[in-house]
Design a protein around this motif. Structure first.
Motif, PDB file in Angstrom:
ATOM      1  N   PRO A   8       0.814  -1.230   0.000  1.00  0.00           N
ATOM      2  CA  PRO A   8       0.000   0.000   0.000  1.00  0.00           C
ATOM      3  C   PRO A   8       0.841   1.270   0.000  1.00  0.00           C
ATOM      4  CG  PRO A   8      -0.017  -0.999   2.175  1.00  0.00           C
ATOM      5  CD  PRO A   8       0.664  -1.981   1.272  1.00  0.00           C
ATOM      6  N   GLN A   9       2.158   1.173   0.242  1.00  0.00           N
ATOM      7  CA  GLN A   9       3.016   2.361   0.290  1.00  0.00           C
ATOM      8  C   GLN A   9       3.536   2.785  -1.076  1.00  0.00           C
ATOM      9  OE1 GLN A   9       3.104   4.047   3.096  1.00  0.00           O
ATOM     10  NE2 GLN A   9       1.823   2.403   3.932  1.00  0.00           N
ATOM     11  N   VAL A  10       3.278   2.014  -2.120  1.00  0.00           N
ATOM     12  CA  VAL A  10       3.749   2.387  -3.458  1.00  0.00           C
ATOM     13  C   VAL A  10       2.984   3.628  -3.930  1.00  0.00           C
ATOM     14  CG1 VAL A  10       3.927   1.678  -5.868  1.00  0.00           C
ATOM     15  CG2 VAL A  10       4.364   0.020  -4.028  1.00  0.00           C
ATOM     16  N   PRO A  11       3.691   4.729  -4.229  1.00  0.00           N
ATOM     17  CA  PRO A  11       2.995   5.968  -4.626  1.00  0.00           C
ATOM     18  C   PRO A  11       2.607   5.951  -6.096  1.00  0.00           C
ATOM     19  CG  PRO A  11       5.352   6.348  -4.600  1.00  0.00           C
ATOM     20  CD  PRO A  11       5.150   4.916  -4.145  1.00  0.00           C
ATOM     21  N   GLU A  12       1.757   6.881  -6.461  1.00  0.00           N
ATOM     22  CA  GLU A  12       1.386   7.116  -7.853  1.00  0.00           C
ATOM     23  C   GLU A  12       1.412   8.618  -8.101  1.00  0.00           C
ATOM     24  OE1 GLU A  12       0.871   4.927 -10.178  1.00  0.00           O
ATOM     25  OE2 GLU A  12       0.532   3.048  -9.078  1.00  0.00           O
ATOM     26  N   SER A  13       1.404   8.999  -9.366  1.00  0.00           N
ATOM     27  CA  SER A  13       1.432  10.433  -9.691  1.00  0.00           C
ATOM     28  C   SER A  13       0.679  10.692 -10.984  1.00  0.00           C
ATOM     29  CB  SER A  13       2.868  10.940  -9.806  1.00  0.00           C
ATOM     30  OG  SER A  13       3.557  10.265 -10.841  1.00  0.00           O
ATOM     31  N   LEU A  14       0.135  11.902 -11.075  1.00  0.00           N
ATOM     32  CA  LEU A  14      -0.541  12.407 -12.265  1.00  0.00           C
ATOM     33  C   LEU A  14       0.131  13.718 -12.648  1.00  0.00           C
ATOM     34  CD1 LEU A  14      -4.249  11.911 -11.073  1.00  0.00           C
ATOM     35  CD2 LEU A  14      -2.911  10.347 -12.514  1.00  0.00           C
ATOM     36  N   ILE A  15       0.463  13.886 -13.936  1.00  0.00           N
ATOM     37  CA  ILE A  15       1.172  15.087 -14.388  1.00  0.00           C
ATOM     38  C   ILE A  15       0.336  15.790 -15.445  1.00  0.00           C
ATOM     39  CG2 ILE A  15       3.300  16.017 -15.360  1.00  0.00           C
ATOM     40  CD1 ILE A  15       4.777  13.620 -14.323  1.00  0.00           C
ATOM     41  N   TYR A  16       0.180  17.111 -15.262  1.00  0.00           N
ATOM     42  CA  TYR A  16      -0.655  17.909 -16.152  1.00  0.00           C
ATOM     43  C   TYR A  16       0.130  19.094 -16.716  1.00  0.00           C
ATOM     44  CZ  TYR A  16      -4.498  15.407 -13.881  1.00  0.00           C
ATOM     45  OH  TYR A  16      -5.326  14.429 -13.401  1.00  0.00           O
ATOM     46  N   ARG A  17      -0.267  19.511 -17.890  1.00  0.00           N
ATOM     47  CA  ARG A  17       0.255  20.732 -18.521  1.00  0.00           C
ATOM     48  C   ARG A  17      -0.791  21.814 -18.375  1.00  0.00           C
ATOM     49  NH1 ARG A  17       2.470  24.842 -19.958  1.00  0.00           N
ATOM     50  NH2 ARG A  17       3.806  25.106 -21.790  1.00  0.00           N
ATOM     51  N   LEU A  18      -0.376  22.980 -17.832  1.00  0.00           N
ATOM     52  CA  LEU A  18      -1.289  24.100 -17.680  1.00  0.00           C
ATOM     53  C   LEU A  18      -1.373  24.898 -18.972  1.00  0.00           C
ATOM     54  CD1 LEU A  18      -0.343  25.320 -14.086  1.00  0.00           C
ATOM     55  CD2 LEU A  18      -1.877  23.480 -14.783  1.00  0.00           C
ATOM     56  N   GLY A  19      -2.337  25.804 -19.034  1.00  0.00           N
ATOM     57  CA  GLY A  19      -2.568  26.567 -20.248  1.00  0.00           C
ATOM     58  C   GLY A  19      -1.581  27.676 -20.492  1.00  0.00           C
ATOM     59  N   SER A  20      -0.685  27.951 -19.528  1.00  0.00           N
ATOM     60  CA  SER A  20       0.319  29.000 -19.687  1.00  0.00           C
ATOM     61  C   SER A  20       1.597  28.554 -19.007  1.00  0.00           C
ATOM     62  CB  SER A  20      -0.176  30.317 -19.070  1.00  0.00           C
ATOM     63  OG  SER A  20       0.849  31.298 -19.055  1.00  0.00           O
ATOM     64  N   ASP A  21       2.739  29.023 -19.530  1.00  0.00           N
ATOM     65  CA  ASP A  21       4.022  28.701 -18.904  1.00  0.00           C
ATOM     66  C   ASP A  21       4.167  29.338 -17.530  1.00  0.00           C
ATOM     67  OD1 ASP A  21       4.973  27.093 -20.924  1.00  0.00           O
ATOM     68  OD2 ASP A  21       5.929  28.734 -22.002  1.00  0.00           O
ATOM     69  N   LEU A  22       3.413  30.411 -17.289  1.00  0.00           N
ATOM     70  CA  LEU A  22       3.449  31.097 -15.997  1.00  0.00           C
ATOM     71  C   LEU A  22       2.033  31.194 -15.452  1.00  0.00           C
ATOM     72  CD1 LEU A  22       5.927  34.014 -16.823  1.00  0.00           C
ATOM     73  CD2 LEU A  22       6.430  31.958 -15.492  1.00  0.00           C
ATOM     74  N   CYS A  23       1.782  30.535 -14.327  1.00  0.00           N
ATOM     75  CA  CYS A  23       0.469  30.571 -13.680  1.00  0.00           C
ATOM     76  C   CYS A  23       0.659  30.764 -12.183  1.00  0.00           C
ATOM     77  CB  CYS A  23      -0.308  29.273 -13.915  1.00  0.00           C
ATOM     78  SG  CYS A  23      -0.916  29.032 -15.592  1.00  0.00           S
ATOM     79  N   VAL A  24      -0.201  31.580 -11.590  1.00  0.00           N
ATOM     80  CA  VAL A  24      -0.259  31.695 -10.135  1.00  0.00           C
ATOM     81  C   VAL A  24      -1.298  30.697  -9.645  1.00  0.00           C
ATOM     82  CG1 VAL A  24      -0.707  33.199  -8.168  1.00  0.00           C
ATOM     83  CG2 VAL A  24       0.396  34.125 -10.216  1.00  0.00           C
ATOM     84  N   VAL A  25      -0.859  29.688  -8.904  1.00  0.00           N
ATOM     85  CA  VAL A  25      -1.743  28.610  -8.448  1.00  0.00           C
ATOM     86  C   VAL A  25      -2.045  28.798  -6.967  1.00  0.00           C
ATOM     87  CG1 VAL A  25      -2.012  26.119  -8.169  1.00  0.00           C
ATOM     88  CG2 VAL A  25      -0.806  27.033 -10.174  1.00  0.00           C
ATOM     89  N   ASN A  26      -3.324  28.761  -6.622  1.00  0.00           N
ATOM     90  CA  ASN A  26      -3.755  28.945  -5.237  1.00  0.00           C
ATOM     91  C   ASN A  26      -4.286  27.669  -4.588  1.00  0.00           C
ATOM     92  OD1 ASN A  26      -3.554  31.967  -5.320  1.00  0.00           O
ATOM     93  ND2 ASN A  26      -5.187  31.721  -6.821  1.00  0.00           N
ATOM     94  N   GLU A  27      -4.838  26.786  -5.397  1.00  0.00           N
ATOM     95  CA  GLU A  27      -5.602  25.672  -4.836  1.00  0.00           C
ATOM     96  C   GLU A  27      -5.656  24.529  -5.850  1.00  0.00           C
ATOM     97  OE1 GLU A  27     -10.176  25.097  -3.086  1.00  0.00           O
ATOM     98  OE2 GLU A  27      -9.531  26.982  -4.007  1.00  0.00           O
ATOM     99  N   ILE A  28      -5.682  23.306  -5.342  1.00  0.00           N
ATOM    100  CA  ILE A  28      -5.844  22.125  -6.191  1.00  0.00           C
ATOM    101  C   ILE A  28      -6.975  21.277  -5.615  1.00  0.00           C
ATOM    102  CG2 ILE A  28      -4.753  20.002  -7.020  1.00  0.00           C
ATOM    103  CD1 ILE A  28      -2.116  21.487  -7.067  1.00  0.00           C
ATOM    104  N   LYS A  29      -7.850  20.813  -6.477  1.00  0.00           N
ATOM    105  CA  LYS A  29      -8.992  20.006  -6.047  1.00  0.00           C
ATOM    106  C   LYS A  29      -8.914  18.621  -6.679  1.00  0.00           C
ATOM    107  CE  LYS A  29     -12.196  23.829  -5.201  1.00  0.00           C
ATOM    108  NZ  LYS A  29     -13.563  24.365  -5.441  1.00  0.00           N
ATOM    109  N   ILE A  30      -9.219  17.611  -5.869  1.00  0.00           N
ATOM    110  CA  ILE A  30      -9.154  16.217  -6.319  1.00  0.00           C
ATOM    111  C   ILE A  30     -10.372  15.468  -5.787  1.00  0.00           C
ATOM    112  CG2 ILE A  30      -7.783  14.096  -6.342  1.00  0.00           C
ATOM    113  CD1 ILE A  30      -5.348  15.794  -5.601  1.00  0.00           C
ATOM    114  N   GLN A  31     -10.979  14.669  -6.630  1.00  0.00           N
ATOM    115  CA  GLN A  31     -12.107  13.833  -6.210  1.00  0.00           C
ATOM    116  C   GLN A  31     -11.751  12.363  -6.377  1.00  0.00           C
ATOM    117  OE1 GLN A  31     -15.926  14.858  -7.775  1.00  0.00           O
ATOM    118  NE2 GLN A  31     -16.881  12.910  -7.183  1.00  0.00           N
ATOM    119  N   PRO A  32     -11.625  11.616  -5.265  1.00  0.00           N
ATOM    120  CA  PRO A  32     -11.416  10.164  -5.364  1.00  0.00           C
ATOM    121  C   PRO A  32     -12.631   9.499  -6.001  1.00  0.00           C
ATOM    122  CG  PRO A  32     -10.895  10.984  -3.149  1.00  0.00           C
ATOM    123  CD  PRO A  32     -11.604  12.084  -3.869  1.00  0.00           C
ATOM    124  N   PHE A  33     -12.402   8.360  -6.608  1.00  0.00           N
ATOM    125  CA  PHE A  33     -13.477   7.673  -7.322  1.00  0.00           C
ATOM    126  C   PHE A  33     -14.110   6.592  -6.460  1.00  0.00           C
ATOM    127  CE2 PHE A  33     -14.854   4.189 -10.186  1.00  0.00           C
ATOM    128  CZ  PHE A  33     -15.902   4.860 -10.808  1.00  0.00           C
TER     129      PHE A  33
END
Length: 396
Positions: free
Chosen positions: A172-197
Protein backbone atom coordinates in the motif's frame (compact mmCIF):
# COMPACT_ATOMS: atom_id res chain seq x y z
CA UNK A 1 3.21 52.88 13.58
CA UNK A 2 1.30 51.42 10.63
CA UNK A 3 2.95 51.62 7.21
CA UNK A 4 0.07 53.72 5.84
CA UNK A 5 0.60 56.21 8.67
CA UNK A 6 4.33 56.13 7.97
CA UNK A 7 3.84 57.08 4.32
CA UNK A 8 1.34 59.75 5.24
CA UNK A 9 3.86 61.17 7.69
CA UNK A 10 6.60 60.82 5.11
CA UNK A 11 4.66 62.79 2.49
CA UNK A 12 3.79 65.52 4.98
CA UNK A 13 7.42 65.56 6.11
CA UNK A 14 8.55 65.88 2.50
CA UNK A 15 6.16 68.78 1.82
CA UNK A 16 7.33 70.69 4.87
CA UNK A 17 10.95 69.87 4.16
CA UNK A 18 10.78 71.22 0.61
CA UNK A 19 10.88 74.71 2.02
CA UNK A 20 14.29 73.90 3.51
CA UNK A 21 15.46 72.10 0.33
CA UNK A 22 16.34 68.79 1.95
CA UNK A 23 15.04 65.28 1.45
CA UNK A 24 13.62 62.82 3.96
CA UNK A 25 15.81 60.02 2.54
CA UNK A 26 18.93 62.13 3.00
CA UNK A 27 17.91 62.95 6.55
CA UNK A 28 17.20 59.29 7.40
CA UNK A 29 20.26 57.93 5.58
CA UNK A 30 20.56 55.11 3.00
CA UNK A 31 20.86 52.23 5.47
CA UNK A 32 17.82 53.14 7.54
CA UNK A 33 15.84 54.04 4.41
CA UNK A 34 16.65 50.64 2.90
CA UNK A 35 15.38 48.88 6.03
CA UNK A 36 12.12 50.85 5.88
CA UNK A 37 11.50 50.23 2.17
CA UNK A 38 12.46 46.56 2.43
CA UNK A 39 9.76 46.04 5.07
CA UNK A 40 6.95 46.97 2.68
CA UNK A 41 4.75 44.00 1.78
CA UNK A 42 2.28 45.63 -0.63
CA UNK A 43 3.26 46.47 -4.23
CA UNK A 44 1.03 49.55 -4.15
CA UNK A 45 3.19 50.99 -1.36
CA UNK A 46 6.24 50.87 -3.60
CA UNK A 47 4.30 52.55 -6.41
CA UNK A 48 3.18 55.33 -4.07
CA UNK A 49 6.68 55.74 -2.67
CA UNK A 50 8.25 56.03 -6.11
CA UNK A 51 5.70 58.72 -6.99
CA UNK A 52 6.65 61.01 -4.09
CA UNK A 53 9.65 62.57 -5.83
CA UNK A 54 12.38 61.87 -8.35
CA UNK A 55 14.86 61.00 -5.59
CA UNK A 56 12.44 58.50 -4.03
CA UNK A 57 11.76 56.92 -7.42
CA UNK A 58 15.48 56.64 -8.11
CA UNK A 59 16.02 55.08 -4.68
CA UNK A 60 13.29 52.47 -5.23
CA UNK A 61 14.57 51.55 -8.69
CA UNK A 62 18.29 51.52 -7.87
CA UNK A 63 17.80 49.15 -4.93
CA UNK A 64 15.57 46.68 -6.78
CA UNK A 65 12.81 46.75 -4.19
CA UNK A 66 10.18 45.49 -6.65
CA UNK A 67 12.20 42.38 -7.43
CA UNK A 68 12.87 41.76 -3.74
CA UNK A 69 9.17 42.07 -2.94
CA UNK A 70 8.31 39.58 -5.71
CA UNK A 71 10.73 37.09 -4.21
CA UNK A 72 9.18 37.51 -0.77
CA UNK A 73 5.66 37.01 -2.11
CA UNK A 74 6.67 34.03 -4.29
CA UNK A 75 10.16 32.61 -3.63
CA UNK A 76 9.95 30.82 -7.00
CA UNK A 77 10.70 34.20 -8.63
CA UNK A 78 14.34 33.71 -7.61
CA UNK A 79 14.55 31.01 -10.33
CA UNK A 80 14.54 33.71 -13.01
CA UNK A 81 18.11 34.43 -14.04
CA UNK A 82 17.10 37.70 -15.66
CA UNK A 83 14.08 39.69 -16.83
CA UNK A 84 13.70 41.10 -20.36
CA UNK A 85 11.27 43.65 -21.72
CA UNK A 86 10.21 42.90 -25.29
CA UNK A 87 9.05 46.01 -27.15
CA UNK A 88 9.73 48.01 -30.29
CA UNK A 89 12.04 50.32 -28.32
CA UNK A 90 14.16 47.42 -27.04
CA UNK A 91 16.40 47.60 -30.12
CA UNK A 92 17.72 50.99 -29.05
CA UNK A 93 18.31 50.10 -25.42
CA UNK A 94 22.10 49.83 -25.81
CA UNK A 95 22.48 53.34 -27.27
CA UNK A 96 24.11 55.91 -24.97
CA UNK A 97 26.72 56.00 -22.23
CA UNK A 98 27.33 52.97 -20.04
CA UNK A 99 25.79 54.79 -17.06
CA UNK A 100 22.64 55.64 -19.03
CA UNK A 101 22.35 52.10 -20.37
CA UNK A 102 22.72 50.64 -16.87
CA UNK A 103 20.07 52.99 -15.49
CA UNK A 104 17.62 52.17 -18.29
CA UNK A 105 18.18 48.49 -17.56
CA UNK A 106 17.27 49.06 -13.91
CA UNK A 107 14.17 51.01 -14.92
CA UNK A 108 13.02 48.19 -17.19
CA UNK A 109 13.63 45.61 -14.48
CA UNK A 110 11.64 47.71 -12.01
CA UNK A 111 8.79 47.98 -14.52
CA UNK A 112 8.76 44.22 -15.11
CA UNK A 113 8.77 43.21 -11.45
CA UNK A 114 6.25 45.90 -10.52
CA UNK A 115 3.84 44.36 -13.01
CA UNK A 116 4.64 40.84 -11.79
CA UNK A 117 4.03 41.94 -8.18
CA UNK A 118 0.65 43.29 -9.15
CA UNK A 119 -0.22 39.98 -10.83
CA UNK A 120 0.88 37.92 -7.83
CA UNK A 121 -1.41 39.74 -5.39
CA UNK A 122 -4.28 40.36 -7.79
CA UNK A 123 -7.74 39.57 -6.32
CA UNK A 124 -8.89 38.37 -9.73
CA UNK A 125 -10.86 35.14 -9.52
CA UNK A 126 -9.26 31.75 -10.15
CA UNK A 127 -10.25 29.17 -12.75
CA UNK A 128 -9.11 25.70 -13.77
CA UNK A 129 -5.72 26.08 -15.52
CA UNK A 130 -5.26 22.49 -16.77
CA UNK A 131 -4.83 22.28 -20.52
CA UNK A 132 -3.43 18.81 -21.32
CA UNK A 133 -2.48 15.53 -19.64
CA UNK A 134 1.21 14.60 -19.76
CA UNK A 135 0.82 11.19 -18.16
CA UNK A 136 0.35 8.99 -15.11
CA UNK A 137 2.86 6.81 -13.29
CA UNK A 138 0.70 3.79 -14.15
CA UNK A 139 -2.70 3.02 -15.67
CA UNK A 140 -4.58 -0.21 -15.03
CA UNK A 141 -6.70 -0.35 -18.19
CA UNK A 142 -5.66 2.12 -20.90
CA UNK A 143 -7.40 4.01 -22.50
CA UNK A 144 -10.67 3.26 -20.66
CA UNK A 145 -9.15 4.32 -17.33
CA UNK A 146 -6.86 7.04 -18.74
CA UNK A 147 -5.75 10.17 -16.89
CA UNK A 148 -7.72 12.13 -19.50
CA UNK A 149 -10.90 11.05 -17.71
CA UNK A 150 -9.90 13.24 -14.76
CA UNK A 151 -10.63 16.31 -16.87
CA UNK A 152 -14.31 15.36 -16.83
CA UNK A 153 -16.24 17.07 -13.98
CA UNK A 154 -18.49 14.02 -13.50
CA UNK A 155 -17.64 10.44 -12.57
CA UNK A 156 -20.20 9.23 -15.10
CA UNK A 157 -20.45 10.13 -18.77
CA UNK A 158 -23.44 8.69 -20.62
CA UNK A 159 -23.99 6.26 -17.73
CA UNK A 160 -20.43 4.92 -18.07
CA UNK A 161 -17.86 5.37 -15.26
CA UNK A 162 -15.25 8.06 -15.93
CA UNK A 163 -12.05 7.88 -13.86
CA UNK A 164 -8.32 7.17 -13.83
CA UNK A 165 -7.07 3.99 -12.14
CA UNK A 166 -3.55 3.09 -11.14
CA UNK A 167 -2.11 -0.37 -11.51
CA UNK A 168 -2.67 -2.76 -8.61
CA UNK A 169 0.00 -3.16 -5.92
CA UNK A 170 0.40 -5.57 -3.00
CA UNK A 171 2.32 -2.88 -1.05
CA UNK A 172 0.00 0.00 0.00
CA UNK A 173 3.02 2.36 0.29
CA UNK A 174 3.75 2.39 -3.46
CA UNK A 175 2.99 5.97 -4.63
CA UNK A 176 1.39 7.12 -7.85
CA UNK A 177 1.43 10.43 -9.69
CA UNK A 178 -0.54 12.41 -12.27
CA UNK A 179 1.17 15.09 -14.39
CA UNK A 180 -0.65 17.91 -16.15
CA UNK A 181 0.26 20.73 -18.52
CA UNK A 182 -1.29 24.10 -17.68
CA UNK A 183 -2.57 26.57 -20.25
CA UNK A 184 0.32 29.00 -19.69
CA UNK A 185 4.02 28.70 -18.90
CA UNK A 186 3.45 31.10 -16.00
CA UNK A 187 0.47 30.57 -13.68
CA UNK A 188 -0.26 31.70 -10.14
CA UNK A 189 -1.74 28.61 -8.45
CA UNK A 190 -3.75 28.95 -5.24
CA UNK A 191 -5.60 25.67 -4.84
CA UNK A 192 -5.84 22.12 -6.19
CA UNK A 193 -8.99 20.01 -6.05
CA UNK A 194 -9.15 16.22 -6.32
CA UNK A 195 -12.11 13.83 -6.21
CA UNK A 196 -11.42 10.16 -5.36
CA UNK A 197 -13.48 7.67 -7.32
CA UNK A 198 -16.20 5.52 -5.79
CA UNK A 199 -16.56 2.24 -7.70
CA UNK A 200 -20.37 2.11 -7.76
CA UNK A 201 -20.17 -1.01 -9.94
CA UNK A 202 -18.35 -3.03 -7.23
CA UNK A 203 -19.82 -4.61 -4.11
CA UNK A 204 -19.90 -2.17 -1.21
CA UNK A 205 -19.13 0.87 -3.39
CA UNK A 206 -15.44 1.07 -2.34
CA UNK A 207 -13.65 4.44 -2.58
CA UNK A 208 -10.10 4.19 -3.91
CA UNK A 209 -8.65 7.20 -2.11
CA UNK A 210 -5.17 7.83 -0.59
CA UNK A 211 -3.86 8.95 2.78
CA UNK A 212 -1.95 12.02 1.58
CA UNK A 213 -1.38 14.18 -1.49
CA UNK A 214 1.57 16.40 -2.39
CA UNK A 215 2.13 18.76 -5.30
CA UNK A 216 5.14 19.71 -7.41
CA UNK A 217 5.35 22.51 -9.97
CA UNK A 218 8.00 23.26 -12.55
CA UNK A 219 9.00 22.87 -16.16
CA UNK A 220 9.93 20.17 -18.63
CA UNK A 221 13.62 19.84 -19.52
CA UNK A 222 12.69 19.14 -23.13
CA UNK A 223 10.07 20.81 -25.35
CA UNK A 224 6.67 19.17 -24.92
CA UNK A 225 5.37 18.17 -28.33
CA UNK A 226 2.07 16.62 -29.36
CA UNK A 227 3.45 13.08 -29.02
CA UNK A 228 4.30 13.75 -25.37
CA UNK A 229 0.67 14.22 -24.35
CA UNK A 230 -1.84 11.51 -23.55
CA UNK A 231 -4.29 10.53 -26.29
CA UNK A 232 -6.41 7.45 -26.92
CA UNK A 233 -3.47 5.91 -28.79
CA UNK A 234 -0.66 7.27 -26.63
CA UNK A 235 -0.27 6.64 -22.92
CA UNK A 236 2.27 9.48 -22.55
CA UNK A 237 6.02 9.37 -23.05
CA UNK A 238 7.29 12.13 -20.73
CA UNK A 239 5.92 11.21 -17.29
CA UNK A 240 9.28 10.15 -15.81
CA UNK A 241 10.32 12.43 -12.97
CA UNK A 242 13.81 13.07 -14.36
CA UNK A 243 12.23 14.82 -17.37
CA UNK A 244 11.26 17.78 -15.19
CA UNK A 245 12.75 20.52 -13.00
CA UNK A 246 10.60 21.14 -9.92
CA UNK A 247 10.77 24.69 -8.53
CA UNK A 248 8.09 24.16 -5.87
CA UNK A 249 7.20 21.21 -3.61
CA UNK A 250 4.19 21.52 -1.31
CA UNK A 251 3.74 20.03 2.13
CA UNK A 252 1.69 16.84 2.39
CA UNK A 253 -2.08 17.23 2.76
CA UNK A 254 -4.31 14.54 4.30
CA UNK A 255 -7.05 13.21 2.03
CA UNK A 256 -10.39 11.86 3.16
CA UNK A 257 -11.75 8.54 1.90
CA UNK A 258 -14.80 10.29 0.50
CA UNK A 259 -15.96 10.60 -3.08
CA UNK A 260 -16.27 14.40 -3.04
CA UNK A 261 -14.22 17.14 -4.68
CA UNK A 262 -11.71 17.82 -1.92
CA UNK A 263 -9.95 21.19 -1.77
CA UNK A 264 -6.25 21.59 -0.97
CA UNK A 265 -5.37 25.25 -0.54
CA UNK A 266 -1.68 26.00 -0.80
CA UNK A 267 -0.04 27.88 2.11
CA UNK A 268 0.53 30.84 -0.24
CA UNK A 269 0.08 31.66 -3.93
CA UNK A 270 2.65 29.68 -5.93
CA UNK A 271 4.15 30.84 -9.21
CA UNK A 272 4.27 27.77 -11.44
CA UNK A 273 7.29 28.41 -13.67
CA UNK A 274 7.04 26.15 -16.69
CA UNK A 275 3.35 25.24 -16.57
CA UNK A 276 3.73 21.64 -15.31
CA UNK A 277 1.96 20.32 -12.19
CA UNK A 278 2.57 16.91 -10.66
CA UNK A 279 0.10 15.43 -8.16
CA UNK A 280 1.66 12.81 -5.90
CA UNK A 281 -0.75 10.29 -4.38
CA UNK A 282 0.71 8.75 -1.22
CA UNK A 283 -0.55 5.78 0.79
CA UNK A 284 -3.15 3.42 -0.68
CA UNK A 285 -6.15 2.64 1.49
CA UNK A 286 -8.46 0.41 -0.58
CA UNK A 287 -8.03 -3.18 -1.77
CA UNK A 288 -9.94 -4.56 -4.70
CA UNK A 289 -11.87 -7.65 -3.63
CA UNK A 290 -11.33 -9.66 -6.81
CA UNK A 291 -7.51 -9.67 -6.76
CA UNK A 292 -6.55 -8.44 -3.25
CA UNK A 293 -4.41 -5.59 -4.63
CA UNK A 294 -4.41 -1.93 -3.63
CA UNK A 295 -5.51 0.64 -6.23
CA UNK A 296 -5.85 4.42 -6.45
CA UNK A 297 -8.66 5.90 -8.54
CA UNK A 298 -9.39 9.58 -9.25
CA UNK A 299 -12.45 10.89 -11.07
CA UNK A 300 -11.68 14.62 -11.33
CA UNK A 301 -8.80 17.09 -10.85
CA UNK A 302 -8.69 20.90 -10.96
CA UNK A 303 -5.69 23.22 -10.66
CA UNK A 304 -7.12 26.62 -9.72
CA UNK A 305 -5.20 29.77 -10.48
CA UNK A 306 -4.56 32.55 -12.99
CA UNK A 307 -2.42 32.49 -16.14
CA UNK A 308 -0.02 35.44 -16.48
CA UNK A 309 0.13 35.34 -20.28
CA UNK A 310 0.15 37.10 -22.68
CA UNK A 311 2.04 39.98 -21.02
CA UNK A 312 4.42 37.70 -19.14
CA UNK A 313 6.13 34.68 -20.65
CA UNK A 314 8.90 32.19 -19.90
CA UNK A 315 11.92 31.53 -22.09
CA UNK A 316 14.03 28.42 -21.36
CA UNK A 317 15.59 28.18 -24.80
CA UNK A 318 19.08 29.21 -23.67
CA UNK A 319 21.72 26.49 -23.79
CA UNK A 320 22.35 26.83 -20.06
CA UNK A 321 18.73 25.98 -19.31
CA UNK A 322 18.25 29.32 -17.54
CA UNK A 323 14.73 30.64 -16.97
CA UNK A 324 14.24 34.12 -18.44
CA UNK A 325 11.17 36.20 -17.58
CA UNK A 326 9.88 38.11 -20.60
CA UNK A 327 7.54 41.07 -20.34
CA UNK A 328 5.46 42.34 -23.27
CA UNK A 329 4.16 45.86 -22.48
CA UNK A 330 1.83 45.57 -25.48
CA UNK A 331 -0.39 42.70 -26.56
CA UNK A 332 1.71 39.78 -27.77
CA UNK A 333 -0.37 39.70 -30.95
CA UNK A 334 1.52 42.79 -32.10
CA UNK A 335 4.91 41.17 -31.49
CA UNK A 336 6.76 39.38 -34.28
CA UNK A 337 5.91 35.66 -34.67
CA UNK A 338 9.22 34.68 -33.07
CA UNK A 339 8.29 36.48 -29.83
CA UNK A 340 8.52 34.19 -26.81
CA UNK A 341 5.12 35.20 -25.45
CA UNK A 342 3.46 32.66 -27.73
CA UNK A 343 3.68 28.96 -27.01
CA UNK A 344 5.62 26.83 -29.49
CA UNK A 345 2.48 24.90 -30.30
CA UNK A 346 -1.10 26.11 -30.49
CA UNK A 347 -3.18 25.21 -27.47
CA UNK A 348 -6.54 23.58 -27.91
CA UNK A 349 -9.52 25.31 -26.24
CA UNK A 350 -10.70 23.70 -23.03
CA UNK A 351 -14.08 22.93 -24.59
CA UNK A 352 -12.29 20.43 -26.85
CA UNK A 353 -11.70 18.21 -23.78
CA UNK A 354 -15.41 17.75 -23.17
CA UNK A 355 -16.15 17.20 -26.85
CA UNK A 356 -13.36 14.63 -27.27
CA UNK A 357 -14.33 12.80 -24.07
CA UNK A 358 -17.92 12.53 -25.27
CA UNK A 359 -16.78 11.04 -28.57
CA UNK A 360 -14.50 8.56 -26.79
CA UNK A 361 -17.38 7.28 -24.69
CA UNK A 362 -19.61 7.02 -27.74
CA UNK A 363 -16.91 5.05 -29.50
CA UNK A 364 -16.54 2.74 -26.50
CA UNK A 365 -20.27 2.09 -26.64
CA UNK A 366 -20.19 1.41 -30.37
CA UNK A 367 -22.68 4.20 -31.05
CA UNK A 368 -20.80 5.81 -33.95
CA UNK A 369 -19.03 4.59 -37.02
CA UNK A 370 -15.33 3.98 -36.23
CA UNK A 371 -14.00 5.84 -39.29
CA UNK A 372 -16.02 8.97 -38.48
CA UNK A 373 -14.83 9.00 -34.87
CA UNK A 374 -11.18 8.56 -35.87
CA UNK A 375 -11.50 11.53 -38.19
CA UNK A 376 -13.08 13.72 -35.51
CA UNK A 377 -10.53 12.78 -32.85
CA UNK A 378 -7.40 13.35 -34.90
CA UNK A 379 -5.16 16.27 -33.80
CA UNK A 380 -6.61 19.65 -34.63
CA UNK A 381 -4.77 22.99 -34.75
CA UNK A 382 -6.67 25.99 -33.42
CA UNK A 383 -5.73 29.60 -34.10
CA UNK A 384 -5.33 31.81 -31.05
CA UNK A 385 -7.69 34.72 -30.74
CA UNK A 386 -6.27 38.22 -30.53
CA UNK A 387 -6.72 40.14 -27.34
CA UNK A 388 -6.77 43.87 -28.06
CA UNK A 389 -7.27 44.92 -24.45
CA UNK A 390 -4.50 47.13 -23.09
CA UNK A 391 -3.43 47.11 -19.45
CA UNK A 392 -2.01 50.11 -17.67
CA UNK A 393 1.64 50.27 -16.73
CA UNK A 394 2.40 49.85 -13.00
CA UNK A 395 2.90 53.60 -12.86
CA UNK A 396 3.34 56.50 -15.20
Amino acid sequence: MLMGEFWGLGVRFRVSAMENCWDFLQWLGPDASTCVFASLDDPSDLVRASAVSRSWRRFVIANGFSRSLCRRICPEVSNFTRAVEVSSSAMNQEVGSSTAVEWESLVREHRIYSYLCRCLVSPEGSSDCIDRCIGASSTDNFPDESIENTLEPSDRVYMRPSYWSSGGEADPQVPESLIYRLGSDLCVVNEIKIQPFKAFFQHGDPIYSVKFVRFRMGNSKLPLRSENYVTDENEGQAAADDNFVWTYISPEFPMLQESVLQSFKLPRPVLCIGGVVKIELLGRVQKQAMDGLYYICVSHVQVLGRPLSPKLALDTSEASGASVLKYFPVDSSSVAPNGASRDDEAREPSRWHAFAATLRHLRAGGAWNQAILNTLLRPVQFAEEDDDSDEEEPYA
